[in-house]
Design an enzyme around this catalytic site. Structure first.
Site, mmCIF file in Angstrom:
data_model
loop_
_atom_site.group_PDB
_atom_site.id
_atom_site.type_symbol
_atom_site.label_atom_id
_atom_site.label_comp_id
_atom_site.label_asym_id
_atom_site.label_seq_id
_atom_site.Cartn_x
_atom_site.Cartn_y
_atom_site.Cartn_z
ATOM 1 N N ASP A 12 -9.466 -12.070 -23.692
ATOM 2 C CA ASP A 12 -10.090 -10.670 -22.341
ATOM 3 C C ASP A 12 -10.839 -10.775 -24.264
ATOM 4 O OD1 ASP A 12 -10.454 -8.652 -21.590
ATOM 5 O OD2 ASP A 12 -8.707 -7.470 -22.282
ATOM 6 N N HIS A 29 -20.149 -15.064 -22.844
ATOM 7 C CA HIS A 29 -18.740 -16.370 -22.158
ATOM 8 C C HIS A 29 -18.832 -17.859 -23.015
ATOM 9 C CE1 HIS A 29 -17.768 -13.194 -19.011
ATOM 10 N NE2 HIS A 29 -18.732 -13.143 -18.789
ATOM 11 N N LEU A 123 -1.533 -32.577 -21.280
ATOM 12 C CA LEU A 123 -1.323 -31.650 -22.053
ATOM 13 C C LEU A 123 -1.980 -30.955 -20.495
ATOM 14 C CD1 LEU A 123 -1.247 -28.682 -22.511
ATOM 15 C CD2 LEU A 123 -3.313 -28.890 -23.443
#
Length: 233
Positions: A12, A29, A123
């Protein structure tokens, strides 16, 4: 010592970061995408097996068309430009969420990334895209109900584990801890993995996502190690 298998992150603050730096929202972004790449490296080095990040919610479709188009363009560029790094670092990519609104181009880029990294094991990264926790549960119920109606599943066979197998995160362990950036005024999960976070520890960071650092990541892990996890016991 608390074992960390699955980390969830609510990224956020991109737009506020851009505003604070007198930039356009899309530049926030872009910077946030760079931080996400760093996060994957940190998780890999920390021995975390699963990482799920909240990239775009079902509610985010209400944003301006310009911003939505940029976010998905950024996603496509990320997969095209960073996929080699994912393969090099043994990172498996999976997108979770409702794909009905995606363009054919976006669907193709996602499918290619998922297919090319399908054998990676170090991962496992789930990118929640067009994702909402309630929407995920409703979609799971519809699939489960369809199997019951087709006599592939008996009502008596439905357990928590069986229901979880119908979720987007089927086969993935529940979230051990959720990190949310963007300031401690935002102490909420915002429809992020409600089924999978029932016993998650929560860490709220004052930093906006583009400013999230290795130091703050380490603080979050230290916090996780400091708590006594009871898991309802």
């Amino acid at each position: 010592m608390n074992e960390m298998k699955h980390l969830g992150v609510i990224m956020d603050g991109n737009r506020r970061w851009a505003e604070n730096h007198n930039l356009q929202s899309f530049q926030g972004h872009d910077k946030g995408a760079d931080t996400f790449v760093d996060l994957c490296d940190w998780c890999g080095h920390a021995g975390i097996d699963y990482l799920t990040v909240y990239a775009f919610s079902t509610e985010n479709w209400k944003r301006s068309q310009e911003e939505v188009l940029h976010i998905f363009g950024l996603l496509e560029r990320f997969f095209n430009e960073k996929l080699a790094r994912c393969l090099e670092n043994d990172i498996k990519i999976k997108v979770i969420g409702e794909r009905g609104k995606f363009s054919k181009k976006t669907l193709k880029v996602i499918a290619d990334a998922e297919n090319r990294t399908s054998q990676c094991k170090k991962l496992h990264v789930q990118i929640a895209l067009s994702y909402g926790g309630r929407d995920e549960i409703v979609r799971a119920i519809k699939k489960l109900a369809g199997d019951v109606a087709a006599d592939r599943l008996a009502i008596a066979e439905i357990t928590e584990d069986v229901f979880a197998s119908y979720l987007d995160t089927a086969g993935i362990p529940d979230v051990d801890m959720v990190i949310r950036t963007g300031g401690t005024d935002n102490r909420r999960l915002s429809n992020f993995l409600p089924w999978q976070t029932v016993y998650s520890e929560l860490y709220f960071s004052e930093l906006l996502w583009p400013d999230f650092s290795k130091e703050e990541f380490d603080k979050a892990l230290a916090y996780y190690q400091s708590v006594k996890r009871k898991l309802g016991k």
